[in-house]
Design an enzyme around this catalytic site. Sequence first.
Site, short mmCIF file in Angstrom:
data_model
loop_
_atom_site.label_atom_id
_atom_site.label_comp_id
_atom_site.label_asym_id
_atom_site.label_seq_id
_atom_site.Cartn_x
_atom_site.Cartn_y
_atom_site.Cartn_z
N LEU A 115 0.85 -1.18 0.00
CA LEU A 115 0.00 0.00 0.00
C LEU A 115 0.89 1.23 0.00
CD1 LEU A 115 -2.80 -0.85 2.63
CD2 LEU A 115 -3.01 -0.82 0.14
N ASP A 116 0.42 2.30 -0.64
CA ASP A 116 1.16 3.56 -0.63
C ASP A 116 1.25 4.10 0.79
OD1 ASP A 116 1.31 3.39 -3.38
OD2 ASP A 116 -0.47 4.64 -3.70
N VAL A 117 2.19 5.00 1.00
CA VAL A 117 2.44 5.53 2.34
C VAL A 117 1.21 6.20 2.93
CG1 VAL A 117 3.35 7.73 1.46
CG2 VAL A 117 4.06 6.91 3.73
#
Length: 232
Positions: free
Chosen positions: A101-103
């Site tokens: 998942l993106d930050v």
Amino acid sequence: MRLDKFLAENTGLTRSQANKVLKQSAVTVNGHVEKNGAQKVSQTDEICLEGEHLPWVSAGQYLMLYKPQGYVCSHEDGDYPTIYQFFDYPLAGKLHSAGRLDVDTTGLVLLTDDGKWSHRITSPKHHCEKTYLVTLADPVESHYQQACAEGMLLRGEKTPTKPATLEILDDYNVNLTISEGRYHQVKRMFAALGNKVVGLHRWKIGQIELDDRLAEGEYRSLSAEEIATFNK
């Protein structure tokens, strides 16, 4: 299991480094110094390195984590903390995420030490579905559902996205189910529709849903039934 193999798997040392440590009389088995890397050990043995007890970390770890915002899914990063900080050593070093998942995205991350199992989730040929709760900057428009279902050509891409399912929850929130993992795909899909994602939360991978009893940063082991959904 050989003692040097146990040390390598449970401390992060290489096999050669483990044997050097053994020669330095730094390892005890059941209270006695052991220098032989070929010595057989089992989970009934108490193994210590420089006086510190080493727990056994069994193979076959399957976990779900509720990822908070502000963390990355890599083991090391120069700018952000990583999700592996939520796990004790040496378990953290054995795990990898089955899809990242993106930050700034929250929600469900599956982690394992089983490469074949995670491949069934991440490999494009398996078409594993992921569902996201998406919060938008502008109101949802009625044509979004058809556009997602038909697929859309994203900027810089040569092929359209695979059909996706959009469920409208209210004026600003939708559930989006996709079966691909293109770079920033969800954000780019809504950008192509003229909208902007302001909140993104993954709550389902395949048939596995994020446990609502978990708080951000907490994890639990998957049940046998959950694990089996990706063994078919």
